[in-house]
Scaffold this active site. Sequence first.
Site, PDB file in Angstrom:
ATOM      1  N   GLU A  38       0.821  -1.206   0.000  1.00  0.00           N
ATOM      2  CA  GLU A  38       0.000   0.000   0.000  1.00  0.00           C
ATOM      3  C   GLU A  38       0.864   1.269   0.000  1.00  0.00           C
ATOM      4  O   GLU A  38       1.789   1.401   0.804  1.00  0.00           O
ATOM      5  CB  GLU A  38      -0.941  -0.015   1.223  1.00  0.00           C
ATOM      6  CG  GLU A  38      -1.855   1.200   1.328  1.00  0.00           C
ATOM      7  CD  GLU A  38      -2.702   1.427   0.079  1.00  0.00           C
ATOM      8  OE1 GLU A  38      -3.277   0.449  -0.443  1.00  0.00           O
ATOM      9  OE2 GLU A  38      -2.791   2.587  -0.378  1.00  0.00           O
ATOM     10  N   THR A  82      -6.182   2.584  -5.136  1.00  0.00           N
ATOM     11  CA  THR A  82      -5.951   1.141  -4.970  1.00  0.00           C
ATOM     12  C   THR A  82      -6.756   0.319  -5.973  1.00  0.00           C
ATOM     13  O   THR A  82      -6.229  -0.612  -6.596  1.00  0.00           O
ATOM     14  CB  THR A  82      -6.342   0.678  -3.547  1.00  0.00           C
ATOM     15  OG1 THR A  82      -5.449   1.235  -2.600  1.00  0.00           O
ATOM     16  CG2 THR A  82      -6.287  -0.848  -3.430  1.00  0.00           C
ATOM     17  N   HIS A 199      -0.747   3.550   4.890  1.00  0.00           N
ATOM     18  CA  HIS A 199      -1.714   4.380   4.157  1.00  0.00           C
ATOM     19  C   HIS A 199      -1.833   5.714   4.876  1.00  0.00           C
ATOM     20  O   HIS A 199      -1.773   5.757   6.108  1.00  0.00           O
ATOM     21  CB  HIS A 199      -3.073   3.664   4.103  1.00  0.00           C
ATOM     22  CG  HIS A 199      -4.073   4.312   3.185  1.00  0.00           C
ATOM     23  ND1 HIS A 199      -4.638   5.542   3.445  1.00  0.00           N
ATOM     24  CD2 HIS A 199      -4.592   3.896   2.003  1.00  0.00           C
ATOM     25  CE1 HIS A 199      -5.467   5.855   2.462  1.00  0.00           C
ATOM     26  NE2 HIS A 199      -5.453   4.863   1.571  1.00  0.00           N
ATOM     27  N   ASP A 260       1.147   0.297  -5.164  1.00  0.00           N
ATOM     28  CA  ASP A 260      -0.032   0.681  -5.964  1.00  0.00           C
ATOM     29  C   ASP A 260       0.009   2.122  -6.457  1.00  0.00           C
ATOM     30  O   ASP A 260      -0.405   2.402  -7.574  1.00  0.00           O
ATOM     31  CB  ASP A 260      -1.352   0.370  -5.231  1.00  0.00           C
ATOM     32  CG  ASP A 260      -1.547   1.129  -3.933  1.00  0.00           C
ATOM     33  OD1 ASP A 260      -0.558   1.608  -3.336  1.00  0.00           O
ATOM     34  OD2 ASP A 260      -2.724   1.234  -3.498  1.00  0.00           O
ATOM     35  N   HIS A 261       0.507   3.033  -5.627  1.00  0.00           N
ATOM     36  CA  HIS A 261       0.530   4.460  -6.009  1.00  0.00           C
ATOM     37  C   HIS A 261       1.312   5.210  -4.949  1.00  0.00           C
ATOM     38  O   HIS A 261       1.763   4.622  -3.967  1.00  0.00           O
ATOM     39  CB  HIS A 261      -0.890   5.025  -6.137  1.00  0.00           C
ATOM     40  CG  HIS A 261      -1.749   4.747  -4.922  1.00  0.00           C
ATOM     41  ND1 HIS A 261      -1.545   5.352  -3.698  1.00  0.00           N
ATOM     42  CD2 HIS A 261      -2.774   3.890  -4.739  1.00  0.00           C
ATOM     43  CE1 HIS A 261      -2.429   4.899  -2.829  1.00  0.00           C
ATOM     44  NE2 HIS A 261      -3.181   3.989  -3.422  1.00  0.00           N
TER      45      HIS A 261
HETATM   46  C1  GP9 Z   1      -8.822   0.232   1.489  1.00  0.00           C
HETATM   47  C2  GP9 Z   1      -7.533   0.358   0.792  1.00  0.00           C
HETATM   48  C3  GP9 Z   1      -7.180   1.806   0.520  1.00  0.00           C
HETATM   49  O1  GP9 Z   1      -9.455  -1.002   1.523  1.00  0.00           O
HETATM   50  O2  GP9 Z   1      -7.367  -0.509  -0.250  1.00  0.00           O
HETATM   51  O3  GP9 Z   1      -7.510   2.279  -0.734  1.00  0.00           O
HETATM   52  P1  GP9 Z   1      -6.908   3.658  -1.318  1.00  0.00           P
HETATM   53  O4  GP9 Z   1      -7.362   4.776  -0.426  1.00  0.00           O
HETATM   54  O5  GP9 Z   1      -5.408   3.560  -1.296  1.00  0.00           O
HETATM   55  O6  GP9 Z   1      -7.443   3.744  -2.684  1.00  0.00           O
HETATM   56 MN    MN Z   2      -3.904   2.404  -2.185  1.00  0.00          MN
END
Ligand code: GP9
Ligand code: MN
Length: 433
Positions: A38, A82, A199, A260-261
């Site tokens: 993440e 995500t 996150h 992911d980003h």
């Molecule tokens: C939540 C997680 C976060 O289930 O995958 O998503 P994001 O905010 O990074 O798009």
């Molecule tokens: Mn994410």
Amino acid sequence: KKSQLSGVFKFMKKNYAKPNKQFYGKAKGKNVIVIHLESFQQFLIDKKVNGKEVTPFLNKLYHSQSTYAFDNFFNEVGQGKTSDAENMLETSTYGLPQGSLFSQLGSDNTFQAAPAILNQRAGYTSAVFHGNVASFWNRNNTYKNMGYQYFFDASYYDTSGDKSLGFGLKDKLLFNDSVKYLERLQQPFYVKYLTVTNHFPFSLDKEDMDPNFKAPDTGNKTVDNYFVTAHYLDQSLKEFYSYLYKTGLAKNTLVMLYGDHYGISNSENKYLAKELGKDPDDWTDFDNTQLQRVPLMFNMPGTKGGRISHEYGGEIDVLPTLLHLLGISTKQYIQFGTDLFSREHQPVVAFRNQDWITKKYTCLSGTLYDNHTGQEIQPDKKLKAKMDKIQDRVSEELHLSDSLNQKNLLRFYTPKGFKSVDARKYNYADGLL
Ligand code: GP9
Ligand code: MN
């Protein structure tokens, strides 16, 4: 109806990159564990803070002989964050220009996604492990349409009290508490772990902090804490790997890790500048774009010959790369990415807003930068023509992907040997086993 696909087919024909013999089938028959890191950016790799590596375990994996890693691999997500990354990795089609494809189209669209392809072509069992509720990003519905057989969401774990934080179960607990489900899956399996602890706003309970790791002092708390939660994520991976080794799962598994980003947004990047040895006053959009690099690693424990590739690519390219590693041909599928190991790989990285990057150039809203100097350049006629050609291709690709998804065109095309997914076959039980 099917004629609406003619543009797509034409593009696919010129876009297809045939597999590289050296890599095709290298991981044939192995289990696949996808680890979604993440908000994890490439600059964390090999980064030291106060003399200590932020992610010592990932660094070891990155440099390991058993890993093929990429250092010019970019995230290509849009507002779906995500979920856009997941969509690209599972389908090799882009997210939408606005919003999240999972949320908008995931309940009704036809997909020809990794779990279904792997199940039908090679007998894989599929599952996702995630410490947040199943409905987030409309995953529960989307996964069924993608053919995921199991979804172990928050309801499958004890998330009470300080076991969860922010977006759900803490990463160390996710890996630890999911093992009882993983062990019951028929092999070979294709599973995905979606981590959450690293996150925004990157908070962490004191009890989860490594007393030997000190955050930097960048002048911005978010940026400082990012290093702390990234370090925690790294520790959680180390623990999971020790499980994989102890049980022997490691030797018949391909572990694919990706970021992911970004975690640090463009407006906060200037606080990172000093950590990266740059002058915050000289920070530009070009620099923001360079920070969109995220990790991509294919780790096959016990193997040799791995290396770090400098090939340019993005999230759209992962699915054909993975399928070819598993010895599964992709020619019959509609996929916008190309195998990163192929000699015919398309090294233009398209961002969701039509910007793009190649080995030599970065193009942002029509302004061209030289990757080597980071300086803006005024293209001469010849370069301008080349640039326009790349821009046209990027725009065409995004447009075709959007029309495919927005009009749900895959319902008119069933690849040879592919059986349409019936979402009604799946019941995730919401932890009520
Ligand atoms: C939540 C997680 C976060 O289930 O995958 O998503 P994001 O905010 O990074 O798009
Ligand atoms: Mn994410």
